[in-house]
Design an enzyme around this catalytic site. Structure first.
Site, mmCIF file in Angstrom:
data_model
loop_
_atom_site.group_PDB
_atom_site.id
_atom_site.type_symbol
_atom_site.label_atom_id
_atom_site.label_comp_id
_atom_site.label_asym_id
_atom_site.label_seq_id
_atom_site.Cartn_x
_atom_site.Cartn_y
_atom_site.Cartn_z
ATOM 1 N N ALA A 80 0.807 -1.269 -0.009
ATOM 2 C CA ALA A 80 -0.080 0.060 -0.033
ATOM 3 C C ALA A 80 0.815 1.345 0.044
ATOM 4 O O ALA A 80 0.280 2.350 -0.505
ATOM 5 C CB ALA A 80 -0.921 0.172 1.219
ATOM 6 N N THR A 81 1.992 1.069 0.585
ATOM 7 C CA THR A 81 3.019 2.202 0.418
ATOM 8 C C THR A 81 3.174 2.920 -1.046
ATOM 9 O O THR A 81 3.136 3.870 -1.222
ATOM 10 C CB THR A 81 4.309 2.038 1.174
ATOM 11 O OG1 THR A 81 4.072 1.801 2.568
ATOM 12 C CG2 THR A 81 5.223 3.316 1.274
ATOM 13 N N ASN A 160 -5.566 3.772 10.541
ATOM 14 C CA ASN A 160 -4.887 2.650 11.074
ATOM 15 C C ASN A 160 -4.497 2.666 12.548
ATOM 16 O O ASN A 160 -4.406 1.647 13.365
ATOM 17 C CB ASN A 160 -3.565 2.428 10.465
ATOM 18 C CG ASN A 160 -2.791 3.514 10.316
ATOM 19 O OD1 ASN A 160 -3.137 4.552 9.654
ATOM 20 N ND2 ASN A 160 -1.610 3.642 10.633
ATOM 21 N N GLN A 188 -6.509 -0.661 5.535
ATOM 22 C CA GLN A 188 -7.178 -1.634 6.714
ATOM 23 C C GLN A 188 -8.651 -1.710 6.526
ATOM 24 O O GLN A 188 -9.331 -2.108 7.519
ATOM 25 C CB GLN A 188 -6.896 -0.419 7.955
ATOM 26 C CG GLN A 188 -5.723 -0.074 8.330
ATOM 27 C CD GLN A 188 -5.063 -1.015 9.180
ATOM 28 O OE1 GLN A 188 -5.554 -2.025 9.713
ATOM 29 N NE2 GLN A 188 -3.626 -0.913 9.486
ATOM 30 N N SER A 208 -3.451 -3.560 0.404
ATOM 31 C CA SER A 208 -2.092 -4.083 0.850
ATOM 32 C C SER A 208 -2.562 -5.537 1.200
ATOM 33 O O SER A 208 -3.647 -5.766 1.816
ATOM 34 C CB SER A 208 -1.686 -3.518 2.299
ATOM 35 O OG SER A 208 -0.649 -4.221 2.739
ATOM 36 N N HIS A 210 -0.891 -7.616 3.267
ATOM 37 C CA HIS A 210 -0.687 -8.119 4.791
ATOM 38 C C HIS A 210 -1.139 -7.525 5.827
ATOM 39 O O HIS A 210 -1.207 -8.079 7.054
ATOM 40 C CB HIS A 210 1.024 -7.702 4.950
ATOM 41 C CG HIS A 210 1.401 -6.600 5.372
ATOM 42 N ND1 HIS A 210 1.679 -6.220 6.724
ATOM 43 C CD2 HIS A 210 1.813 -5.621 4.701
ATOM 44 C CE1 HIS A 210 1.918 -4.873 6.722
ATOM 45 N NE2 HIS A 210 2.300 -4.420 5.332
ATOM 46 N N THR A 248 9.090 -7.509 -12.871
ATOM 47 C CA THR A 248 8.769 -9.056 -12.761
ATOM 48 C C THR A 248 7.689 -8.950 -11.755
ATOM 49 O O THR A 248 7.615 -8.980 -10.600
ATOM 50 C CB THR A 248 9.665 -9.961 -12.650
ATOM 51 O OG1 THR A 248 10.717 -9.594 -14.028
ATOM 52 C CG2 THR A 248 9.210 -11.270 -12.807
ATOM 53 N N CYS A 333 10.218 7.153 18.841
ATOM 54 C CA CYS A 333 11.338 7.615 19.681
ATOM 55 C C CYS A 333 12.253 8.233 18.734
ATOM 56 O O CYS A 333 12.547 7.540 17.754
ATOM 57 C CB CYS A 333 12.042 6.321 20.486
ATOM 58 S SG CYS A 333 10.796 5.674 21.751
HETATM 59 C C1 LIG Z 1 -0.096 -0.664 6.769
HETATM 60 C C2 LIG Z 1 -0.658 0.599 5.888
HETATM 61 C C3 LIG Z 1 -0.015 0.864 4.846
HETATM 62 C C4 LIG Z 1 1.163 0.582 4.208
HETATM 63 O O1 LIG Z 1 0.957 -0.583 3.592
HETATM 64 P P1 LIG Z 1 2.319 -1.715 3.067
HETATM 65 O O2 LIG Z 1 1.664 -2.752 2.319
HETATM 66 O O3 LIG Z 1 2.910 -2.142 4.335
HETATM 67 O O4 LIG Z 1 3.046 -0.712 2.173
HETATM 68 C C5 LIG Z 1 -0.579 2.053 4.310
HETATM 69 N N1 LIG Z 1 -1.675 2.550 4.635
HETATM 70 C C6 LIG Z 1 -2.390 2.131 5.693
HETATM 71 C C7 LIG Z 1 -3.654 2.670 6.274
HETATM 72 C C8 LIG Z 1 -1.838 0.648 6.480
HETATM 73 O O5 LIG Z 1 -2.313 0.379 7.455
#
Ligand SMILES: *Cc1c(COP(=O)(O)O)cnc(C)c1O
Length: 387
Positions: A80-81, A160, A188, A208, A210, A248, A333
Protein backbone atom coordinates in the site's frame (compact mmCIF):
# COMPACT_ATOMS: atom_id res chain seq x y z
CA UNK A 1 -2.65 -10.90 38.26
CA UNK A 2 -2.44 -13.00 35.11
CA UNK A 3 -2.91 -16.69 35.89
CA UNK A 4 -0.85 -18.17 33.10
CA UNK A 5 1.84 -16.76 30.90
CA UNK A 6 1.62 -18.11 27.37
CA UNK A 7 4.91 -19.09 25.81
CA UNK A 8 4.37 -16.75 22.88
CA UNK A 9 3.32 -13.16 23.47
CA UNK A 10 -0.38 -12.52 22.99
CA UNK A 11 -0.53 -10.72 19.65
CA UNK A 12 -2.82 -7.70 19.69
CA UNK A 13 -1.15 -5.80 16.86
CA UNK A 14 -3.16 -6.91 13.81
CA UNK A 15 -3.26 -3.34 12.49
CA UNK A 16 0.54 -3.48 12.11
CA UNK A 17 0.37 -6.76 10.23
CA UNK A 18 -1.59 -10.00 10.20
CA UNK A 19 -0.26 -13.56 10.05
CA UNK A 20 -0.61 -15.24 6.66
CA UNK A 21 -3.65 -17.53 6.75
CA UNK A 22 -2.63 -21.20 6.35
CA UNK A 23 -4.88 -21.47 3.29
CA UNK A 24 -3.05 -18.54 1.74
CA UNK A 25 0.39 -19.97 2.53
CA UNK A 26 -0.66 -23.25 0.89
CA UNK A 27 -1.50 -21.40 -2.34
CA UNK A 28 1.73 -19.38 -2.29
CA UNK A 29 3.82 -22.53 -1.99
CA UNK A 30 2.74 -23.67 -5.47
CA UNK A 31 4.72 -21.03 -7.33
CA UNK A 32 8.29 -21.14 -6.09
CA UNK A 33 10.43 -24.23 -6.55
CA UNK A 34 11.82 -26.20 -9.48
CA UNK A 35 8.95 -28.70 -9.76
CA UNK A 36 6.34 -25.94 -9.53
CA UNK A 37 4.97 -23.06 -11.60
CA UNK A 38 7.87 -20.64 -11.06
CA UNK A 39 8.02 -19.23 -14.61
CA UNK A 40 7.99 -15.50 -15.28
CA UNK A 41 4.36 -14.47 -15.88
CA UNK A 42 5.64 -12.08 -18.56
CA UNK A 43 7.28 -14.90 -20.57
CA UNK A 44 5.30 -15.14 -23.79
CA UNK A 45 7.39 -17.81 -25.50
CA UNK A 46 6.39 -20.90 -23.52
CA UNK A 47 3.44 -22.52 -21.85
CA UNK A 48 4.88 -22.20 -18.34
CA UNK A 49 4.90 -18.42 -18.74
CA UNK A 50 1.28 -18.40 -19.92
CA UNK A 51 0.26 -20.60 -17.00
CA UNK A 52 1.96 -18.28 -14.51
CA UNK A 53 0.19 -15.37 -16.22
CA UNK A 54 -3.13 -17.16 -15.68
CA UNK A 55 -2.37 -17.45 -11.97
CA UNK A 56 -1.67 -13.72 -11.81
CA UNK A 57 -4.86 -12.94 -13.74
CA UNK A 58 -6.97 -15.11 -11.46
CA UNK A 59 -5.60 -13.26 -8.44
CA UNK A 60 -6.27 -9.96 -10.20
CA UNK A 61 -9.90 -11.02 -10.55
CA UNK A 62 -10.07 -12.05 -6.87
CA UNK A 63 -8.78 -8.64 -5.75
CA UNK A 64 -11.05 -6.82 -8.22
CA UNK A 65 -14.08 -8.82 -7.03
CA UNK A 66 -13.38 -7.86 -3.40
CA UNK A 67 -13.86 -4.15 -4.25
CA UNK A 68 -16.36 -4.35 -7.11
CA UNK A 69 -13.77 -3.43 -9.75
CA UNK A 70 -12.90 -4.75 -13.20
CA UNK A 71 -9.67 -6.82 -13.19
CA UNK A 72 -8.22 -4.40 -15.76
CA UNK A 73 -8.38 -1.70 -13.08
CA UNK A 74 -5.93 -3.46 -10.72
CA UNK A 75 -2.22 -2.53 -10.80
CA UNK A 76 0.08 -4.73 -8.70
CA UNK A 77 2.54 -2.95 -6.44
CA UNK A 78 4.90 -3.85 -3.60
CA UNK A 79 2.33 -2.78 -1.00
CA UNK A 80 0.00 0.00 0.00
CA UNK A 81 2.96 2.36 0.53
CA UNK A 82 3.87 2.12 -3.15
CA UNK A 83 0.19 2.27 -4.16
CA UNK A 84 -0.19 5.54 -2.19
CA UNK A 85 2.96 6.95 -3.80
CA UNK A 86 1.72 5.97 -7.27
CA UNK A 87 -1.75 7.36 -6.64
CA UNK A 88 -0.63 10.76 -5.34
CA UNK A 89 2.57 11.44 -7.25
CA UNK A 90 1.53 9.56 -10.38
CA UNK A 91 -1.83 11.29 -10.57
CA UNK A 92 -0.63 14.81 -9.69
CA UNK A 93 2.21 14.67 -12.22
CA UNK A 94 -0.11 13.35 -14.94
CA UNK A 95 -2.71 16.05 -14.28
CA UNK A 96 -0.70 19.27 -13.97
CA UNK A 97 -2.93 20.99 -16.54
CA UNK A 98 -6.02 20.11 -14.48
CA UNK A 99 -4.65 21.68 -11.30
CA UNK A 100 -1.72 21.77 -8.91
CA UNK A 101 -3.77 21.42 -5.73
CA UNK A 102 -4.13 18.32 -3.56
CA UNK A 103 -6.41 17.92 -0.52
CA UNK A 104 -5.69 15.39 2.20
CA UNK A 105 -5.86 15.14 6.00
CA UNK A 106 -3.34 15.42 8.83
CA UNK A 107 -4.03 11.86 10.08
CA UNK A 108 -3.39 9.91 6.89
CA UNK A 109 -0.83 7.09 6.92
CA UNK A 110 2.78 8.30 6.53
CA UNK A 111 2.77 6.86 3.01
CA UNK A 112 0.28 9.61 2.09
CA UNK A 113 1.53 12.35 4.46
CA UNK A 114 5.16 12.09 3.37
CA UNK A 115 4.25 11.75 -0.31
CA UNK A 116 2.14 14.92 -0.04
CA UNK A 117 5.12 16.71 1.56
CA UNK A 118 7.34 15.54 -1.29
CA UNK A 119 4.78 16.91 -3.77
CA UNK A 120 4.83 20.27 -1.95
CA UNK A 121 8.60 20.34 -2.42
CA UNK A 122 7.98 19.65 -6.13
CA UNK A 123 5.75 22.74 -6.46
CA UNK A 124 2.30 21.31 -5.84
CA UNK A 125 0.05 22.85 -3.19
CA UNK A 126 -1.53 20.82 -0.43
CA UNK A 127 -4.44 21.65 1.89
CA UNK A 128 -4.34 19.62 5.11
CA UNK A 129 -7.75 19.02 6.70
CA UNK A 130 -7.81 18.53 10.48
CA UNK A 131 -10.46 15.87 11.14
CA UNK A 132 -12.94 15.97 14.00
CA UNK A 133 -12.28 14.46 17.42
CA UNK A 134 -13.87 11.26 16.11
CA UNK A 135 -11.15 10.92 13.46
CA UNK A 136 -13.53 11.62 10.60
CA UNK A 137 -13.48 14.23 7.85
CA UNK A 138 -16.94 15.60 7.08
CA UNK A 139 -18.18 16.48 3.58
CA UNK A 140 -18.50 20.12 4.79
CA UNK A 141 -14.84 20.20 5.83
CA UNK A 142 -13.86 18.84 2.44
CA UNK A 143 -16.06 21.35 0.63
CA UNK A 144 -14.29 24.19 2.48
CA UNK A 145 -10.91 22.85 1.38
CA UNK A 146 -11.79 22.45 -2.30
CA UNK A 147 -10.61 24.93 -4.95
CA UNK A 148 -11.07 25.33 -8.69
CA UNK A 149 -7.59 23.92 -9.23
CA UNK A 150 -7.96 20.88 -6.94
CA UNK A 151 -6.94 17.83 -8.97
CA UNK A 152 -7.05 15.13 -6.29
CA UNK A 153 -8.50 14.40 -2.85
CA UNK A 154 -6.82 11.66 -0.79
CA UNK A 155 -8.67 10.51 2.34
CA UNK A 156 -8.33 7.11 3.97
CA UNK A 157 -11.25 4.73 4.43
CA UNK A 158 -10.14 3.37 7.86
CA UNK A 159 -7.55 5.04 10.06
CA UNK A 160 -4.87 2.57 11.12
CA UNK A 161 -4.32 4.04 14.60
CA UNK A 162 -7.91 4.88 15.56
CA UNK A 163 -10.20 2.50 13.69
CA UNK A 164 -12.26 5.51 12.60
CA UNK A 165 -14.12 5.20 9.30
CA UNK A 166 -14.72 7.95 6.75
CA UNK A 167 -17.88 8.14 4.65
CA UNK A 168 -15.95 7.82 1.40
CA UNK A 169 -19.02 7.86 -0.86
CA UNK A 170 -20.07 11.26 0.55
CA UNK A 171 -16.51 12.62 0.30
CA UNK A 172 -16.22 11.34 -3.29
CA UNK A 173 -19.39 13.27 -4.17
CA UNK A 174 -17.82 16.52 -2.95
CA UNK A 175 -14.54 15.86 -4.79
CA UNK A 176 -16.44 15.20 -8.02
CA UNK A 177 -18.61 18.31 -7.60
CA UNK A 178 -15.37 20.27 -7.94
CA UNK A 179 -14.08 18.17 -10.84
CA UNK A 180 -11.39 16.48 -8.72
CA UNK A 181 -10.63 12.77 -8.44
CA UNK A 182 -10.83 10.79 -5.19
CA UNK A 183 -8.14 8.45 -3.85
CA UNK A 184 -8.64 6.38 -0.72
CA UNK A 185 -6.13 4.31 1.22
CA UNK A 186 -8.19 1.22 2.06
CA UNK A 187 -5.34 -0.91 3.45
CA UNK A 188 -7.16 -1.33 6.79
CA UNK A 189 -10.64 -1.47 5.28
CA UNK A 190 -10.70 -4.64 3.24
CA UNK A 191 -12.92 -7.23 4.93
CA UNK A 192 -13.81 -4.76 7.70
CA UNK A 193 -16.14 -2.36 5.90
CA UNK A 194 -18.01 -2.87 2.62
CA UNK A 195 -15.98 -1.62 -0.34
CA UNK A 196 -17.51 -1.04 -3.75
CA UNK A 197 -15.64 1.31 -6.04
CA UNK A 198 -18.70 1.67 -8.28
CA UNK A 199 -21.29 2.43 -5.61
CA UNK A 200 -18.85 4.65 -3.68
CA UNK A 201 -17.61 6.30 -6.90
CA UNK A 202 -13.92 5.90 -6.06
CA UNK A 203 -11.25 6.73 -8.66
CA UNK A 204 -8.11 5.35 -6.99
CA UNK A 205 -7.78 2.91 -4.06
CA UNK A 206 -4.68 1.56 -2.30
CA UNK A 207 -4.66 -2.02 -1.00
CA UNK A 208 -2.17 -4.17 0.89
CA UNK A 209 -1.78 -7.95 1.17
CA UNK A 210 -0.47 -8.18 4.71
CA UNK A 211 -3.27 -6.33 6.51
CA UNK A 212 -5.66 -9.01 5.24
CA UNK A 213 -3.94 -12.32 6.13
CA UNK A 214 -1.91 -12.23 2.92
CA UNK A 215 1.85 -11.83 2.50
CA UNK A 216 3.93 -8.70 3.12
CA UNK A 217 5.54 -7.06 0.09
CA UNK A 218 2.55 -7.06 -2.23
CA UNK A 219 -0.31 -4.64 -2.75
CA UNK A 220 -2.37 -3.04 -5.47
CA UNK A 221 -3.66 0.26 -6.74
CA UNK A 222 -7.14 0.31 -8.21
CA UNK A 223 -7.16 2.80 -11.09
CA UNK A 224 -10.61 3.50 -12.52
CA UNK A 225 -10.83 2.87 -16.26
CA UNK A 226 -11.76 6.36 -17.36
CA UNK A 227 -9.94 8.82 -19.62
CA UNK A 228 -9.74 11.36 -16.73
CA UNK A 229 -7.98 8.93 -14.39
CA UNK A 230 -4.40 8.62 -15.56
CA UNK A 231 -1.32 8.00 -13.43
CA UNK A 232 2.27 8.51 -14.51
CA UNK A 233 4.57 5.59 -13.73
CA UNK A 234 7.12 6.02 -10.94
CA UNK A 235 9.00 2.80 -11.73
CA UNK A 236 10.17 2.38 -15.31
CA UNK A 237 11.26 -0.80 -17.01
CA UNK A 238 9.59 -3.54 -18.99
CA UNK A 239 6.24 -1.78 -19.24
CA UNK A 240 4.38 -4.24 -17.03
CA UNK A 241 0.95 -3.39 -15.66
CA UNK A 242 0.03 -1.39 -18.76
CA UNK A 243 3.06 0.81 -18.28
CA UNK A 244 2.02 2.02 -14.83
CA UNK A 245 4.37 -0.21 -12.82
CA UNK A 246 7.28 -2.13 -14.31
CA UNK A 247 8.95 -5.08 -12.65
CA UNK A 248 8.60 -8.87 -12.81
CA UNK A 249 5.38 -9.86 -11.08
CA UNK A 250 5.94 -12.01 -7.96
CA UNK A 251 3.54 -14.85 -8.76
CA UNK A 252 3.55 -16.36 -5.25
CA UNK A 253 2.93 -13.00 -3.54
CA UNK A 254 0.16 -12.09 -5.97
CA UNK A 255 -1.53 -15.50 -5.76
CA UNK A 256 -1.38 -15.15 -1.97
CA UNK A 257 -2.96 -11.71 -1.98
CA UNK A 258 -5.68 -12.96 -4.34
CA UNK A 259 -6.50 -15.91 -2.08
CA UNK A 260 -6.41 -13.69 1.03
CA UNK A 261 -8.86 -11.23 -0.55
CA UNK A 262 -11.16 -14.07 -1.70
CA UNK A 263 -11.17 -15.36 1.88
CA UNK A 264 -12.01 -11.85 3.12
CA UNK A 265 -15.03 -11.80 0.83
CA UNK A 266 -16.17 -15.13 2.29
CA UNK A 267 -15.18 -14.59 5.87
CA UNK A 268 -14.65 -10.89 6.59
CA UNK A 269 -18.10 -10.32 8.05
CA UNK A 270 -17.88 -13.39 10.31
CA UNK A 271 -14.40 -12.26 11.42
CA UNK A 272 -15.75 -8.83 12.34
CA UNK A 273 -18.63 -10.35 14.33
CA UNK A 274 -16.16 -12.52 16.27
CA UNK A 275 -13.87 -9.52 16.82
CA UNK A 276 -16.72 -7.22 17.89
CA UNK A 277 -17.52 -9.61 20.75
CA UNK A 278 -13.85 -9.64 21.78
CA UNK A 279 -13.69 -5.85 21.59
CA UNK A 280 -16.66 -5.59 23.95
CA UNK A 281 -15.01 -8.04 26.32
CA UNK A 282 -11.81 -6.01 26.26
CA UNK A 283 -13.55 -2.67 26.90
CA UNK A 284 -15.62 -4.24 29.71
CA UNK A 285 -12.39 -5.46 31.29
CA UNK A 286 -10.78 -2.03 31.07
CA UNK A 287 -13.89 -0.38 32.52
CA UNK A 288 -12.74 -1.78 35.89
CA UNK A 289 -9.93 0.80 35.81
CA UNK A 290 -10.47 4.52 36.45
CA UNK A 291 -9.48 7.20 33.98
CA UNK A 292 -9.29 5.00 30.90
CA UNK A 293 -10.70 6.36 27.61
CA UNK A 294 -11.02 5.06 24.10
CA UNK A 295 -9.50 7.70 21.80
CA UNK A 296 -11.61 9.05 18.92
CA UNK A 297 -14.48 6.74 19.81
CA UNK A 298 -17.65 7.12 17.75
CA UNK A 299 -20.52 5.09 16.37
CA UNK A 300 -18.42 4.61 13.26
CA UNK A 301 -15.33 3.18 15.03
CA UNK A 302 -14.40 -0.36 14.06
CA UNK A 303 -14.22 -2.98 16.83
CA UNK A 304 -10.86 -4.35 15.68
CA UNK A 305 -8.74 -1.26 16.43
CA UNK A 306 -9.06 0.13 19.95
CA UNK A 307 -6.81 3.03 20.91
CA UNK A 308 -6.83 3.63 24.65
CA UNK A 309 -5.51 6.44 26.85
CA UNK A 310 -4.53 5.34 30.36
CA UNK A 311 -4.63 8.58 32.37
CA UNK A 312 -1.64 9.12 34.64
CA UNK A 313 0.42 6.30 33.10
CA UNK A 314 3.38 6.73 30.76
CA UNK A 315 2.73 4.70 27.60
CA UNK A 316 6.34 3.57 27.22
CA UNK A 317 6.44 2.31 30.83
CA UNK A 318 3.14 0.54 30.28
CA UNK A 319 4.51 -1.05 27.11
CA UNK A 320 7.50 -2.35 29.14
CA UNK A 321 5.14 -3.80 31.74
CA UNK A 322 3.19 -5.56 28.96
CA UNK A 323 6.22 -7.58 27.84
CA UNK A 324 4.16 -10.63 26.84
CA UNK A 325 1.41 -8.71 25.06
CA UNK A 326 2.34 -7.33 21.63
CA UNK A 327 0.70 -3.93 21.08
CA UNK A 328 1.68 -0.56 19.56
CA UNK A 329 2.27 2.92 20.83
CA UNK A 330 1.73 5.52 18.18
CA UNK A 331 4.68 7.47 19.50
CA UNK A 332 8.01 7.68 17.79
CA UNK A 333 11.27 7.64 19.72
CA UNK A 334 14.13 9.80 18.62
CA UNK A 335 17.37 10.37 20.47
CA UNK A 336 16.13 13.45 22.28
CA UNK A 337 12.60 12.56 23.29
CA UNK A 338 9.51 10.47 22.75
CA UNK A 339 7.16 12.23 20.36
CA UNK A 340 3.46 11.47 20.70
CA UNK A 341 1.53 10.08 17.75
CA UNK A 342 0.74 12.74 15.13
CA UNK A 343 -2.57 10.96 14.58
CA UNK A 344 -3.65 11.31 18.23
CA UNK A 345 -2.49 14.94 18.32
CA UNK A 346 -4.28 15.40 14.98
CA UNK A 347 -7.64 14.47 16.51
CA UNK A 348 -7.09 16.74 19.49
CA UNK A 349 -5.90 14.26 22.12
CA UNK A 350 -3.79 16.28 24.60
CA UNK A 351 -0.05 15.56 24.44
CA UNK A 352 -0.01 14.07 27.94
CA UNK A 353 -2.80 11.61 27.11
CA UNK A 354 -1.34 10.83 23.69
CA UNK A 355 1.83 9.73 25.50
CA UNK A 356 -0.33 7.53 27.75
CA UNK A 357 -2.02 5.73 24.85
CA UNK A 358 -1.68 2.27 23.35
CA UNK A 359 -3.28 0.74 20.26
CA UNK A 360 -4.80 -2.73 20.65
CA UNK A 361 -5.85 -4.42 17.43
CA UNK A 362 -7.62 -7.75 17.10
CA UNK A 363 -7.99 -10.22 14.27
CA UNK A 364 -9.18 -13.53 12.89
CA UNK A 365 -7.06 -15.64 15.27
CA UNK A 366 -7.55 -13.63 18.47
CA UNK A 367 -9.24 -15.64 21.24
CA UNK A 368 -11.18 -14.72 24.36
CA UNK A 369 -8.25 -16.14 26.36
CA UNK A 370 -5.90 -13.67 24.62
CA UNK A 371 -8.19 -10.80 25.55
CA UNK A 372 -8.57 -11.96 29.15
CA UNK A 373 -4.83 -12.31 29.50
CA UNK A 374 -4.24 -8.80 28.15
CA UNK A 375 -6.90 -7.34 30.43
CA UNK A 376 -5.37 -9.07 33.46
CA UNK A 377 -1.87 -7.83 32.65
CA UNK A 378 -3.17 -4.31 31.98
CA UNK A 379 -5.13 -4.10 35.21
CA UNK A 380 -2.05 -5.20 37.15
CA UNK A 381 0.36 -2.93 35.28
CA UNK A 382 -1.79 0.20 35.30
CA UNK A 383 -2.55 -0.16 38.99
CA UNK A 384 1.13 -0.76 39.72
CA UNK A 385 2.38 2.20 37.66
CA UNK A 386 -0.14 4.54 39.25
CA UNK A 387 1.21 3.26 42.59
C1 LIG B 1 -0.07 -0.75 6.56
C2 LIG B 1 -0.64 0.45 5.91
C3 LIG B 1 -0.02 1.02 4.79
C4 LIG B 1 1.27 0.48 4.24
O1 LIG B 1 1.07 -0.74 3.60
P1 LIG B 1 2.32 -1.63 3.15
O2 LIG B 1 1.70 -2.71 2.32
O3 LIG B 1 2.95 -2.13 4.41
O4 LIG B 1 3.23 -0.77 2.35
C5 LIG B 1 -0.60 2.12 4.22
N1 LIG B 1 -1.73 2.64 4.70
C6 LIG B 1 -2.36 2.12 5.77
C7 LIG B 1 -3.61 2.75 6.25
C8 LIG B 1 -1.83 1.02 6.41
O5 LIG B 1 -2.44 0.52 7.47
Amino acid sequence: MPQTTPTLPVYLDYAATTPVDDRVAAVMQRYLTVDQLYANPASRSHMLGWQAEQVVEQARRQVADAIGADPREIVWTSGATEADNLALTGFMRANRERGMHLVTSTIEHKAVVDTAHALEAEGFEVTWITPGGDGRVTPEQLRDAMRDDTALVSLMTVNNELGSVNDIAALADVAHEFGAALHTDAAQAIGRVPLDVGAQDIDLMSLSGHKAYGPKGVGALYVKRHPDIRVEALIHGGGHERGMRSGTLPTHQIAGMGEAFALMVQQGEADQAHIAALGERFLDGLAQLDDVHRNAASEASLPNIINVAFGGVDGESLLMALRDVAVSTGSACNSASVEPSYVLLGVGVPRRLALSSLRFSFGRFTTAADVDHAVGVLQHAVTGLRG
